[in-house]
Motif scaffolding. Structure first.
Motif, short mmCIF file in Angstrom:
data_model
loop_
_atom_site.label_atom_id
_atom_site.label_comp_id
_atom_site.label_asym_id
_atom_site.label_seq_id
_atom_site.Cartn_x
_atom_site.Cartn_y
_atom_site.Cartn_z
N GLY A 21 0.79 -1.16 -0.11
CA GLY A 21 0.04 -0.03 0.04
C GLY A 21 0.69 1.31 -0.06
O GLY A 21 0.48 2.26 -0.73
N ALA A 22 1.92 1.16 0.71
CA ALA A 22 2.65 2.58 0.87
C ALA A 22 3.33 2.87 -0.39
O ALA A 22 3.54 3.78 -0.90
N ILE A 23 4.05 1.61 -1.15
CA ILE A 23 4.56 1.65 -2.28
C ILE A 23 3.75 2.22 -3.60
O ILE A 23 4.21 3.15 -4.20
N ALA A 24 2.32 1.60 -3.49
CA ALA A 24 1.46 1.92 -4.61
C ALA A 24 1.00 3.58 -4.26
O ALA A 24 0.82 4.16 -5.28
N LEU A 25 0.96 3.81 -2.90
CA LEU A 25 0.57 5.22 -2.65
C LEU A 25 1.69 6.12 -3.12
O LEU A 25 1.34 7.35 -3.80
N THR A 26 2.79 5.77 -2.98
CA THR A 26 3.98 6.49 -3.36
C THR A 26 4.03 6.70 -5.09
O THR A 26 4.41 7.99 -5.47
N VAL A 27 3.96 5.71 -5.53
CA VAL A 27 4.09 5.65 -7.04
C VAL A 27 2.65 6.49 -7.81
O VAL A 27 2.88 7.13 -8.47
N ALA A 28 1.46 6.32 -6.91
CA ALA A 28 0.46 7.07 -7.60
C ALA A 28 0.75 8.55 -7.42
O ALA A 28 0.14 9.38 -8.31
N ALA A 29 1.12 9.07 -5.95
CA ALA A 29 1.24 10.48 -5.85
C ALA A 29 2.33 10.95 -6.77
O ALA A 29 2.27 11.95 -7.26
N MET A 30 3.32 10.26 -6.90
CA MET A 30 4.46 10.82 -7.90
C MET A 30 3.94 10.88 -9.22
O MET A 30 3.97 12.08 -9.89
N ALA A 31 3.27 9.87 -10.07
CA ALA A 31 2.85 9.85 -11.21
C ALA A 31 1.68 10.79 -11.22
O ALA A 31 1.84 11.67 -12.36
N LEU A 32 0.77 11.09 -10.51
CA LEU A 32 -0.34 11.93 -10.61
C LEU A 32 0.29 13.35 -10.60
O LEU A 32 -0.19 14.09 -11.29
N THR A 33 1.09 13.43 -9.75
CA THR A 33 1.63 15.00 -9.62
C THR A 33 2.14 15.52 -10.76
O THR A 33 2.10 16.50 -11.43
N ILE A 34 3.37 14.53 -11.48
CA ILE A 34 3.98 14.83 -12.71
C ILE A 34 2.87 14.75 -13.91
O ILE A 34 3.05 15.76 -14.85
N LEU A 35 2.10 14.13 -13.91
CA LEU A 35 0.87 13.95 -15.08
C LEU A 35 0.09 15.51 -15.11
O LEU A 35 -0.27 15.91 -16.06
N GLY A 36 -0.17 15.86 -13.71
CA GLY A 36 -1.04 17.12 -13.43
C GLY A 36 -0.08 18.04 -14.04
O GLY A 36 -0.83 19.12 -14.50
N LEU A 37 1.20 18.39 -13.74
CA LEU A 37 2.02 19.32 -13.97
C LEU A 37 2.02 19.26 -15.56
O LEU A 37 2.08 20.30 -15.99
N GLU A 38 2.29 18.25 -16.08
CA GLU A 38 2.26 17.95 -17.61
C GLU A 38 0.92 18.51 -18.29
O GLU A 38 1.02 19.23 -19.31
N SER A 39 -0.11 18.30 -17.75
CA SER A 39 -1.15 18.59 -18.07
C SER A 39 -1.71 20.13 -17.99
O SER A 39 -2.13 20.67 -19.02
N GLY A 106 -2.02 16.08 -7.18
CA GLY A 106 -2.01 15.54 -8.55
C GLY A 106 -3.30 15.54 -9.34
O GLY A 106 -3.55 15.83 -10.45
N LEU A 107 -4.13 15.15 -8.63
CA LEU A 107 -5.66 15.03 -9.35
C LEU A 107 -6.09 16.40 -9.37
O LEU A 107 -6.75 16.70 -10.65
N VAL A 108 -6.02 17.27 -8.80
CA VAL A 108 -6.36 18.62 -8.72
C VAL A 108 -5.86 19.40 -10.04
O VAL A 108 -6.24 19.95 -10.94
N LEU A 109 -4.39 19.09 -10.26
CA LEU A 109 -3.66 19.71 -11.32
C LEU A 109 -4.05 19.02 -12.71
O LEU A 109 -3.97 19.64 -13.47
N CYS A 110 -4.24 17.83 -12.80
CA CYS A 110 -4.84 17.09 -13.85
C CYS A 110 -6.35 17.74 -14.21
O CYS A 110 -6.57 17.83 -15.26
N LEU A 111 -7.26 17.84 -13.03
CA LEU A 111 -8.57 18.37 -13.34
C LEU A 111 -8.32 19.80 -14.18
O LEU A 111 -9.08 19.92 -14.89
N VAL A 112 -7.52 20.71 -13.44
CA VAL A 112 -7.32 21.94 -13.84
C VAL A 112 -6.85 22.09 -15.32
O VAL A 112 -7.01 22.66 -16.08
#
Length: 136
Positions: A21-39, A106-112
């Motif tokens: 769970g900790a590893i999955a949350l870490t990967v998801a947090a990093m990936a969504l933040t990077i994806l949101g910034l790219e978006s 990350g989710l907010v950045l993706c949404l915006v």
């Protein structure tokens, strides 16, 4: 990743489910933040997110070194993720909160970013479409 680290290399201890769970949350947090910034910012955002996670986040994670070997405040920051694997989850609430905050950011950045790119109908677009009802 958790199975390899825990069962093959023996570098993680504790509950396999908590580590996963900790590893999955870490990967998801990093990936969504990077994806949101790219978006939001395009390629610049992708580069900024990747550089932030790799050049700042990785050394400050503290999983590879003792906190005393990290400069100043970063030693305490780096200890946020260690409690899940090595201390039976005691003190993991702060770590989970930090990761959940990054995930939400990350989710907010993706949404915006998706709202900014949504095409809007203009007067020219509506004028080019044929009329739905012809008048006699």
């Amino acid at each position: 990743m958790a199975a390899i680290l825990q069962f093959r290399f023996g570098s993680l201890d504790g509950s396999y489910a908590a580590n996963t769970g900790a590893i999955a949350l870490t990967v998801a947090a990093m990936a969504l933040t990077i994806l949101g910034l790219e978006s939001l910012l395009g390629y610049v955002g992708f580069g900024l997110g990747a550089a932030t996670m790799m050049l700042i986040g990785n050394p400050l994670s503290g999983t590879a070194t003792a906190p005393e070997m990290l400069p100043g405040w970063s030693g305490a920051l780096g200890q946020l993720l260690r409690s899940t694997a090595f201390f039976d989850g005691h003190g993991a609430t702060r770590s989970a909160t930090v990761l959940a905050t990054w995930l939400v950011l990350g989710l907010v950045l993706c949404l915006v970013g998706s709202l900014r790119r949504r095409p809007t109908a203009t007067v020219e677009d509506t004028a080019a479409q044929p009329a739905a009802h012809a008048t006699v």
